[in-house]
Each structure stands twice: as structure tokens, then as C-alpha cells.
Motif scaffolding. Sequence first.
Motif, PDB file in Angstrom:
ATOM      1  N   SER A   3       7.818  47.576   2.411  1.00  0.00           N
ATOM      2  CA  SER A   3       6.788  46.564   2.184  1.00  0.00           C
ATOM      3  C   SER A   3       7.199  45.695   0.994  1.00  0.00           C
ATOM      4  O   SER A   3       8.146  46.013   0.262  1.00  0.00           O
ATOM      5  CB  SER A   3       5.448  47.245   1.875  1.00  0.00           C
ATOM      6  OG  SER A   3       5.544  47.858   0.605  1.00  0.00           O
ATOM      7  N   TRP A   4       6.486  44.631   0.834  1.00  0.00           N
ATOM      8  CA  TRP A   4       6.744  43.721  -0.278  1.00  0.00           C
ATOM      9  C   TRP A   4       6.691  44.481  -1.613  1.00  0.00           C
ATOM     10  O   TRP A   4       7.544  44.329  -2.470  1.00  0.00           O
ATOM     11  CB  TRP A   4       5.710  42.604  -0.231  1.00  0.00           C
ATOM     12  CG  TRP A   4       5.931  41.539  -1.252  1.00  0.00           C
ATOM     13  CD1 TRP A   4       6.760  40.460  -1.121  1.00  0.00           C
ATOM     14  CD2 TRP A   4       5.326  41.452  -2.544  1.00  0.00           C
ATOM     15  NE1 TRP A   4       6.742  39.707  -2.232  1.00  0.00           N
ATOM     16  CE2 TRP A   4       5.849  40.281  -3.138  1.00  0.00           C
ATOM     17  CE3 TRP A   4       4.392  42.231  -3.244  1.00  0.00           C
ATOM     18  CZ2 TRP A   4       5.472  39.876  -4.410  1.00  0.00           C
ATOM     19  CZ3 TRP A   4       4.020  41.814  -4.502  1.00  0.00           C
ATOM     20  CH2 TRP A   4       4.565  40.650  -5.099  1.00  0.00           C
ATOM     21  N   VAL A  51      10.078  47.925  10.691  1.00  0.00           N
ATOM     22  CA  VAL A  51       8.867  47.103  10.505  1.00  0.00           C
ATOM     23  C   VAL A  51       8.680  46.136  11.680  1.00  0.00           C
ATOM     24  O   VAL A  51       9.609  45.908  12.454  1.00  0.00           O
ATOM     25  CB  VAL A  51       8.888  46.309   9.176  1.00  0.00           C
ATOM     26  CG1 VAL A  51       8.925  47.249   7.993  1.00  0.00           C
ATOM     27  CG2 VAL A  51      10.038  45.328   9.144  1.00  0.00           C
ATOM     28  N   SER A  52       7.508  45.581  11.759  1.00  0.00           N
ATOM     29  CA  SER A  52       7.174  44.705  12.883  1.00  0.00           C
ATOM     30  C   SER A  52       8.022  43.430  12.866  1.00  0.00           C
ATOM     31  O   SER A  52       8.526  43.015  11.827  1.00  0.00           O
ATOM     32  CB  SER A  52       5.682  44.319  12.813  1.00  0.00           C
ATOM     33  OG  SER A  52       5.468  43.569  11.637  1.00  0.00           O
ATOM     34  N   GLU A  54       7.282  40.302  13.048  1.00  0.00           N
ATOM     35  CA  GLU A  54       6.865  39.186  12.178  1.00  0.00           C
ATOM     36  C   GLU A  54       7.298  39.432  10.729  1.00  0.00           C
ATOM     37  O   GLU A  54       7.771  38.534  10.035  1.00  0.00           O
ATOM     38  CB  GLU A  54       5.326  38.958  12.140  1.00  0.00           C
ATOM     39  CG  GLU A  54       4.564  39.005  13.436  1.00  0.00           C
ATOM     40  CD  GLU A  54       4.226  40.409  13.893  1.00  0.00           C
ATOM     41  OE1 GLU A  54       3.238  40.975  13.413  1.00  0.00           O
ATOM     42  OE2 GLU A  54       4.995  40.936  14.740  1.00  0.00           O
ATOM     43  N   GLU A  55       7.073  40.698  10.277  1.00  0.00           N
ATOM     44  CA  GLU A  55       7.392  41.015   8.866  1.00  0.00           C
ATOM     45  C   GLU A  55       8.898  41.069   8.613  1.00  0.00           C
ATOM     46  O   GLU A  55       9.351  40.785   7.519  1.00  0.00           O
ATOM     47  CB  GLU A  55       6.780  42.376   8.501  1.00  0.00           C
ATOM     48  CG  GLU A  55       5.323  42.307   8.154  1.00  0.00           C
ATOM     49  CD  GLU A  55       4.779  43.653   7.742  1.00  0.00           C
ATOM     50  OE1 GLU A  55       4.097  43.715   6.714  1.00  0.00           O
ATOM     51  OE2 GLU A  55       5.096  44.658   8.453  1.00  0.00           O
ATOM     52  N   ARG A  56       9.635  41.440   9.656  1.00  0.00           N
ATOM     53  CA  ARG A  56      11.067  41.727   9.482  1.00  0.00           C
ATOM     54  C   ARG A  56      11.822  40.571   8.797  1.00  0.00           C
ATOM     55  O   ARG A  56      12.591  40.767   7.882  1.00  0.00           O
ATOM     56  CB  ARG A  56      11.679  41.993  10.849  1.00  0.00           C
ATOM     57  CG  ARG A  56      12.978  42.777  10.739  1.00  0.00           C
ATOM     58  CD  ARG A  56      13.538  43.131  12.106  1.00  0.00           C
ATOM     59  NE  ARG A  56      12.683  44.063  12.795  1.00  0.00           N
ATOM     60  CZ  ARG A  56      12.802  44.332  14.115  1.00  0.00           C
ATOM     61  NH1 ARG A  56      13.715  43.701  14.856  1.00  0.00           N
ATOM     62  NH2 ARG A  56      11.988  45.184  14.706  1.00  0.00           N
ATOM     63  N   SER A  58      10.697  37.942   6.863  1.00  0.00           N
ATOM     64  CA  SER A  58      10.379  37.648   5.454  1.00  0.00           C
ATOM     65  C   SER A  58      10.810  38.794   4.536  1.00  0.00           C
ATOM     66  O   SER A  58      11.363  38.562   3.458  1.00  0.00           O
ATOM     67  CB  SER A  58       8.894  37.341   5.274  1.00  0.00           C
ATOM     68  OG  SER A  58       8.136  38.501   5.470  1.00  0.00           O
ATOM     69  N   LEU A  59      10.594  40.035   5.006  1.00  0.00           N
ATOM     70  CA  LEU A  59      11.024  41.160   4.158  1.00  0.00           C
ATOM     71  C   LEU A  59      12.550  41.175   4.036  1.00  0.00           C
ATOM     72  O   LEU A  59      13.106  41.441   2.961  1.00  0.00           O
ATOM     73  CB  LEU A  59      10.525  42.490   4.725  1.00  0.00           C
ATOM     74  CG  LEU A  59       9.023  42.764   4.532  1.00  0.00           C
ATOM     75  CD1 LEU A  59       8.641  44.104   5.171  1.00  0.00           C
ATOM     76  CD2 LEU A  59       8.630  42.765   3.062  1.00  0.00           C
ATOM     77  N   GLN A  62      13.575  38.687   1.635  1.00  0.00           N
ATOM     78  CA  GLN A  62      13.159  39.133   0.292  1.00  0.00           C
ATOM     79  C   GLN A  62      14.182  40.122  -0.271  1.00  0.00           C
ATOM     80  O   GLN A  62      14.603  40.016  -1.431  1.00  0.00           O
ATOM     81  CB  GLN A  62      11.776  39.777   0.353  1.00  0.00           C
ATOM     82  CG  GLN A  62      11.150  39.873  -1.025  1.00  0.00           C
ATOM     83  CD  GLN A  62       9.966  40.832  -1.047  1.00  0.00           C
ATOM     84  OE1 GLN A  62       9.420  41.207   0.025  1.00  0.00           O
ATOM     85  NE2 GLN A  62       9.550  41.227  -2.225  1.00  0.00           N
TER      86      GLN A  62
END
Length: 341
Positions: A3-4, A51-52, A54-56, A58-59, A62
Amino acid sequence: MLSWEVIEEIKKTALNELENITSERDWVELKAKYLGKKGKLQDLLKMLPTVSQEERKSLGSQVNEVKDLLENLFSDKLQEIKLSLKKQKIFEKKVDITLPSKRYSRTGRVHPLNRVTSEILDIFSSLGFEVEEGPEIEEDYYNFEALNIPKEHPARDMQDTFYIDESRLLRTHTSPVQIRVMEKRQPPLMVVCPGKVYRRDSDVTHSPMFHQIEGFMVDKEVSFSHLKGVLTEFLQAFFGKEKNVRFRPSYFPFTEPSAEVDIECVVCEGKGCRVCKGSGWLEVLGCGMIHPYLFSVVGYDKSVYSGFAFGLGVERLTMLKYAIDDIRLFYEGNVSFLEQL
Ligand code: PHE
């Protein structure tokens, strides 16, 4: 779960730990811990597939940003560590300019004969004598004739002479300077003349070239007691106040009366030893009252003026003072010998 927050947390601790290291070894370890193949950021990247969709994205970016940031900071840190190490080394090696410098043991110094010569001249100048010099290549006239040693005089046998031609020679003593100075000057005179002299003679105590110092005084009413006073003063200044001095009758063609001067043996203090051949005395110079013949030669009125003269050997005096038994040591340029005196 990736996670972020998890990424931020890892970034925070990495920055913290990076802040605190000071050695290259710690740096290498820390870099492996975060940026190595099995490092924490690699672990994060491995977790991306979990991870999902959508998140993949941006994470993922990051994690890559953090990775770029750490890579930059790590390389900055390495420069910083290296620089501070360099500074520390420079500080440790700092030259202390207040420390004494290295001693150079083989520097030049004044030759013992020159030292003793100046010492002798200093004593005489403190008594009022001036210094004059004369030529080493001398005329027969000054070396012998004018000194009351005519051609067939047996006194010429006293010294074996190096002749250059009929009338010129290497001076056998410094006495010719007496004549040269008296010829060009008028009394009162108190003069010492140092210089090289030459004789056909060579063994442990004789050298074909050696050094003499001549001295003389001419004035009205100069007497033998002036001679005794000056020479006793000189010898005691040179060898020591406590040393006894004696005058023995002798003969020189250019002085009358003549004397030889002895000093109490410097080795046995008068008891008798090998150096003084059991006598307790050492002969150190020749002297006398200047022969009236010399005054007639230079045109002084012998009924008005009188004077005394003396001649000494610098090597002999140096050898006696420093207990040196071979005259050749003075001329060999052996640094170990020269350094001792
Ligand atoms: N010229 C003499 C010598 O060599 C020494 C001397 C000088 C003696 C002056 C008397 C007076 O040997």
C-alpha cells in the motif's frame, strides 16, 4: 499487503538509516538492504502482482520513484563519506610546523687549523696586534739574506728549501713578512702574520707544507720582558691559565738574544710522559729580540728602536692542544676526523 503507507514507511526508515551511517562498509550493507537484488524495494516490486489492476500502476510508479530517490541519496551519501574520510586523513597527517627540523649531520664546518688560527689571532688582536700577510713564493733576499742568513751561512741547512730558481723559493718560514712590513711602515708596530710555509720534510709530525704565525713588536724601549709578558699571556690564554711557561736560550740568526719557549706538558702536567719524552715540557715556539742587522736592512735607527719577534707552528699547537699524533690527518679531508674537533 502493498500500500501507499507501506512504501512511505520503508522510504522513511531508509532515509533515517542512511542519515546515520558514517563508514563505507555500513553504506554497502545498507544499500544492499534496500536497493539490492534481495532488497526491500525489490520485495515491494515482487508484491505488485498481488494488488488490484487499478492500484498496480500508481503503486508501481511510487515504488520506482522511491527507488530513484534512494539511488540518488545513496550516491550522494557515498561522496559525503569519502570526503569526510579524506578530511580526517589530512587532519591526522597535518604537519606540526613547531617541531624541530631534521638534523643534517654532514654539513661543512671550519677546518681545525683555520679555527685555531683565528683563535690565536683573536688572542693577539686583544693584545693590540694587527694582522699582515706576505707572499708564499718569496725572494731569497727576504727569506734569508735580509734575515741575516747570507748565502754560505750554515743556518741555511736548518731548513731544507724548495727553490724555484736562483733567487726565488717557497718561503720556509713567515719571518720574511717582518722585513716586508718594516720596509713599508714605521714603528711603533705590533703585527702578527699567519700563513703557509714549505720545507722538504715529511713524517708524522712534519709536513712539506704547514702553517706558521709570525709576530713582532717594534718601538722605543721594547725589552725582553715585553717578549716574555706577551708570550706568557698568549700561551696561558691558549693552553690554560694554570700552565707554566719557560724560556730557554736558543739561536736564530735574526734574533739576539734568542729563546725557545716551552709549556708544561699538556698530557702529564709536567710529570713526564711519552709525549714530552719524560721532560715534563713541550717546545711550542721560537723567539728573540730582533737582531739590529734587520733594522739596518730596513733603515730603522737601531739606537732608537728595539723589538721582539716570535714564530709558532699552527699544526704543532693544534696537535698539542687536541692530542693529535699524526699531522697528516689535517690534510686528508677525512670528515670523521674533522667532525671530532
Ligand atoms: N722563523 C723561525 C722558524 O721557523 C721562528 C722564529 C721566528 C724564531 C721569529 C725567532 C723569531 O722557525
